[in-house]
Scaffold this active site. Sequence first.
Site, PDB file in Angstrom:
ATOM      1  CE1 TYR A   1       0.137   1.967   4.304  1.00 18.92           C
ATOM      2  CE2 TYR A   1       1.057  -0.247   4.451  1.00 18.92           C
ATOM      3  CZ  TYR A   1       0.891   1.017   4.979  1.00 18.92           C
ATOM      4  OH  TYR A   1       1.477   1.347   6.175  1.00 18.92           O
TER       5      TYR A   1
ATOM      6  NE  ARG B   1      -5.654 -19.925   4.286  1.00 19.26           N
ATOM      7  CZ  ARG B   1      -4.733 -20.667   4.909  1.00 19.26           C
ATOM      8  NH1 ARG B   1      -4.547 -21.929   4.536  1.00 19.26           N
ATOM      9  NH2 ARG B   1      -4.003 -20.158   5.883  1.00 19.26           N
TER      10      ARG B   1
ATOM     11  CE  LYS C   1       3.213   3.109   3.134  1.00 16.03           C
ATOM     12  NZ  LYS C   1       3.663   3.314   4.519  1.00 16.03           N
TER      13      LYS C   1
ATOM     14  CD  GLU D   1       9.957   1.597  10.577  1.00 13.12           C
ATOM     15  OE1 GLU D   1      10.071   2.530   9.768  1.00 13.12           O
ATOM     16  OE2 GLU D   1       9.773   0.414  10.228  1.00 13.12           O
TER      17      GLU D   1
ATOM     18  CG  LEU E   1       8.343   2.511   4.888  1.00 17.14           C
ATOM     19  CD1 LEU E   1       8.101   1.356   3.929  1.00 17.14           C
ATOM     20  CD2 LEU E   1       7.024   3.159   5.271  1.00 17.14           C
TER      21      LEU E   1
END
Length: 284
Positions: free
Chosen positions: A33, A100, A147, A179, A204
Site C-alpha cells: 500500500y 488458498r 510497504k 521506527e 521503511l
Amino acid sequence: MSRIVYLNGEWLPEGEAKVSIFDRGFLFADAIYEVTAVIGGKLIDYPGHAARLKRSLGELGITSPIDADSLLEVHRQIVARNNLGEGLIYMQISRGPADRDFAFPANPTPTITLFTQEKAILSNPKLETGISVITVPDLRWARRDIKTVQLLYPSMAKTEAMRQNAEDAWLVEDGFVTEASSANAHIVTKEGKLITRSLSTAILHGITRASILDLAHAAGVPTEERAFTPQEAKDAAEAFITSATSFVMPVTRIDGQPVGAGKPGPVTQRLRAAYIEDRCANAI
C-alpha cells in the site's frame, strides 16, 4: 454522501465496492500500500510514493495492474470525485484472488483499490504540544523496507501506547530504535545535529524522511544517518516523527520523560515549515 472509491478500474460508491474473500491480501496480507497526502487538492511528494510503490511490487513479484500515467490520473480523479481539499489517499494492490495456498499462484490478477480520507494535516492540534511515545520491542518481520499491509503488530503497539495515555510507540530492536508504529523516528542532539536511522531492511524507506533529509541539507542542518538508543533519544534536545499523514510531528515525551524542554523544538519546527513550503509549492 458516501465516498467514491476506485476498485479494479471502476468508480463506485464505497458501499458497493466488494473484494473477493479469496483475495490474498485478505488471506495472507499479500499486498502493498501507499498513502499520499493531499493539500489544497494537490498531491504531496507523489513521485516518491510512486517510486516506492514500484519497488515494493518488485520485491514481492506482483505485477502492477495499472501503468504509471494512469495511476497518477486515478489519484487526481479520486481527489476531484470526492472534492478532497486536505487529507489522504490510501492505495492498495494485492496479488489478487486465488485458491488458498501458501505458494504464490501462477498467473494472478492483482486487485487495486483507492479511497480517500479527510484529515486536518496542517492544523493538527498536537503540533502545539507534541506527542508522547512509549518504547516497545520490535517484533515485526525482517522486511520492513517493503510497504506491505502486515500491520497487526504496529496496530498492537499503537493500541498499547494509547492504553498508557501516549499517542504512539517507538519500536526497539537489539537496543536501538527502528521506527515508530507508522512513521520514521528522528532526534536532534544538543549540538543541533539531526540523527535518523540509516536505510536498511529494518525500516521503511520513508518518503517524508527522505524529503526532510534533503531539506535539512539545504538549510545547513548537520545530519547523521545511524541508529540511536532510547536513552539517547530521551537525552536529546528534540525528537520528531515523519510520515505522509503527519509530515513532521514533534515528540516531546518518551516513556513519560520530557525530551529537551518538553515542547516542540526549533529545529523540528523549522524543518516542518520548510517541508510544507517546499512540498506544497511542488505539489501536483
